[in-house]
Design a protein around this motif. Sequence first.
Motif, short mmCIF file in Angstrom:
data_model
loop_
_atom_site.label_atom_id
_atom_site.label_comp_id
_atom_site.label_asym_id
_atom_site.label_seq_id
_atom_site.Cartn_x
_atom_site.Cartn_y
_atom_site.Cartn_z
N ARG A 174 4.34 77.57 25.47
CA ARG A 174 3.81 76.31 26.00
C ARG A 174 4.68 75.81 27.17
N ILE A 175 4.68 76.56 28.25
CA ILE A 175 5.54 76.30 29.40
C ILE A 175 5.02 75.13 30.23
N VAL A 176 5.90 74.22 30.57
CA VAL A 176 5.57 73.05 31.39
C VAL A 176 6.40 73.07 32.66
N PRO A 177 5.79 73.21 33.84
CA PRO A 177 6.54 73.07 35.10
C PRO A 177 7.02 71.63 35.24
N LEU A 178 8.29 71.46 35.53
CA LEU A 178 8.89 70.12 35.59
C LEU A 178 9.60 69.94 36.93
N SER A 179 9.27 68.84 37.62
CA SER A 179 9.89 68.52 38.91
C SER A 179 10.98 67.48 38.69
N ILE A 180 12.19 67.78 39.18
CA ILE A 180 13.31 66.85 39.09
C ILE A 180 13.69 66.42 40.50
N SER A 181 13.72 65.11 40.72
CA SER A 181 14.01 64.56 42.05
C SER A 181 15.14 63.55 41.96
N TYR A 182 16.24 63.83 42.65
CA TYR A 182 17.33 62.87 42.81
C TYR A 182 17.28 62.33 44.23
N GLU A 183 17.42 61.01 44.37
CA GLU A 183 17.45 60.45 45.72
C GLU A 183 18.66 60.98 46.49
N TYR A 184 19.80 61.05 45.80
CA TYR A 184 21.02 61.60 46.40
C TYR A 184 21.60 62.64 45.46
N ASP A 185 22.08 63.72 46.02
CA ASP A 185 22.75 64.76 45.25
C ASP A 185 24.25 64.64 45.52
N PRO A 186 25.03 64.18 44.55
CA PRO A 186 26.47 63.99 44.79
C PRO A 186 27.19 65.28 45.18
N CYS A 187 26.60 66.43 44.81
CA CYS A 187 27.23 67.72 45.11
C CYS A 187 26.76 68.31 46.43
N ASP A 188 26.00 67.55 47.22
CA ASP A 188 25.44 68.15 48.44
C ASP A 188 26.53 68.68 49.37
N TYR A 189 27.62 67.95 49.51
CA TYR A 189 28.69 68.41 50.41
C TYR A 189 29.41 69.62 49.84
N LEU A 190 29.50 69.72 48.51
CA LEU A 190 30.11 70.90 47.89
C LEU A 190 29.23 72.13 48.09
N LYS A 191 27.92 71.94 48.00
CA LYS A 191 27.00 73.04 48.23
C LYS A 191 27.07 73.50 49.69
N ALA A 192 27.11 72.54 50.62
CA ALA A 192 27.23 72.89 52.04
C ALA A 192 28.55 73.62 52.30
N GLY B 187 28.84 66.04 39.96
CA GLY B 187 27.44 65.82 39.66
C GLY B 187 27.22 64.75 38.61
N ILE B 188 28.09 64.71 37.61
CA ILE B 188 27.93 63.74 36.53
C ILE B 188 28.24 62.33 37.01
N PHE B 189 29.38 62.16 37.67
CA PHE B 189 29.87 60.81 37.96
C PHE B 189 29.53 60.30 39.36
N GLY B 190 28.97 61.15 40.22
CA GLY B 190 28.65 60.73 41.57
C GLY B 190 27.38 59.89 41.65
N ARG B 191 27.20 59.24 42.79
CA ARG B 191 26.04 58.38 43.02
C ARG B 191 24.78 59.22 43.18
N LYS B 192 23.71 58.83 42.47
CA LYS B 192 22.47 59.60 42.50
C LYS B 192 21.27 58.81 43.00
N GLY B 193 21.41 57.51 43.16
CA GLY B 193 20.26 56.71 43.58
C GLY B 193 19.17 56.75 42.53
N ARG B 194 17.94 56.85 42.97
CA ARG B 194 16.80 56.89 42.04
C ARG B 194 16.55 58.32 41.57
N ILE B 195 16.09 58.44 40.33
CA ILE B 195 15.84 59.75 39.72
C ILE B 195 14.46 59.74 39.10
N HIS B 196 13.71 60.82 39.31
CA HIS B 196 12.36 60.91 38.73
C HIS B 196 12.10 62.30 38.19
N TYR B 197 11.50 62.34 37.00
CA TYR B 197 11.06 63.59 36.37
C TYR B 197 9.54 63.56 36.26
#
Length: 384
Positions: A221-239, A265-275
Amino acid sequence: MIIPQEFDAIRPYTPEELPAVFEELFADPEFLAVVQQVMGPQATPEVLRAQLAQCQTILDVQKTFFLPLMIDLLKRCSDGCHMDSSALPDKMVGYTFVSNHRDIVLDSALLSVLLIGNGFPTTVEIAIGDNLLIRPWIEKLVRVNKSFIVRRSVGIREMLAASSLMSRYMHFAIAEKHENIWIAQREGRAKDSNDRTQESVLKMMAMGGEGTPAERLAALRIVPLSISYEYDPCDYLKAQEFQQKRDNPDFRKSKADDLQNMQTGIFGRKGRIHYQAAPCINTWLDEVKDLPKGEFFAEVARRMDQAIHRGYRLYPGNYVAADMLKGEQTFADRYTEAEAATFRQYLEGQLAKVQLPAPDMPFLREQILTMYANPVFNQLAALG
């Protein structure tokens, strides 16, 4: 419930195993230091033992410890977190949530919080790679928190057996334990946010169960799930990692790098989050079940990607990034000048955090913009 012994090395702990595991954790000074850093100095072994004595199941442990911690974290590090699960009217059956992957820890942890908040009877069992279990106490803790282990640090010969074992366990967890499951759509995070479901993940899930590949996937019973963070605190680490790999093709993250990514990722600012949960793939699986095997998995992956891309919650920063990346004003009607200025200021602040001997700022800026812009481009393609 009798759990087959073959799953002992990868499955979450049973309630009967918890007392001994907690004593091992309480005896680990590093674990206690982390607990007191997160929960405060009052979280002594004596206090924790007293609280645990009231817990009869792992779900009780989660509701007593993990879920309140996540709710408190959201208050401090986000501007709200919501889930739309209206596509799943039957909340009493177990689902396998397959999502895009942004944050090492929070993607699955927040899903558990949101499921309980949306009226589901239980949380999720979490597929977690053994490469992240960089301390013995971390492996114990995640197995307390309903995680099962994905064995990645094995040789090629052992990989097939490990994948088959994990698939059998997932089918057991859905059919016999009546649990939900979370697994990322690919191995590791898509650091450029260009989310694509790996066919190998679907093929792994179809190793267990019985019947045709379609019947085996349907059983999960697979459900595709979209996760959206307004800000990704790890974006600079990924870059930063993109530049490190560009400059040195043999670059590999260290355990310290993984730990920094988890903490940020845990403690950084994320803004709005939607699943956003899409309908279970069983609603359309019969339409593709007769395709040749290779085409079948490719089409399932394509349709799941389309569902995930459609489900993104896009924020002003996503549209600003898309316009900045292209040097255009295509999406100027989706944000105000104030919102554009806010995102530009955020971008410069993240770039200032990069710690490299010779940072290539134009390259790093392009990588971060791409992370925020790709969901826009993918959603447009999915809707168009």
